[in-house]
Design a protein around this motif. Sequence first.
Motif: not given
Length: 155
Positions: A61-63, A87-88, A92-94, A117-119
Amino acid sequence: MSTPASIDVPEFDRRLRRRLELICESFLNLTGQPLLDNATPERLWHAPRVIVAHGIEAEPVFFYGNRMALELFEMDFASFTHLPSRYSAEPLERQERSRLLERVSRDGFIDDYAGVRISATGKRFRIEQAVVWNLIDGNGEIHGQAATFDRWKPI
């Protein structure tokens, strides 16, 4: 969800300050270059580049995400720091992202990453020439990974 104009500076408590020091120290130790000259939590927050970091949980998880990261991902600090980092990227990019993180784990850092990436609102963007590195303390223990980049373009 906050709009970029409403992004507030997070509270730089002792734990976050230590993590920010680790981001900077690890970058310097692995690359031989400072992440920012005279880095302070406030300078990292306002840096003219995206800076993000996640921990080593089973699903990291991002901190941390600085102001530029939050603007790009269209999230506020509280939301971003509860986001599993996978989830960033789009589904398909994961798999590509997973290969990247394996490379970073093996080599300590890379300085040539590019990916989509996706917002939070679904806007896609391609990052280029990102540096991704392990967060390693003085005892050699890994606490996560961080990334920085200043090149992206909307898709």
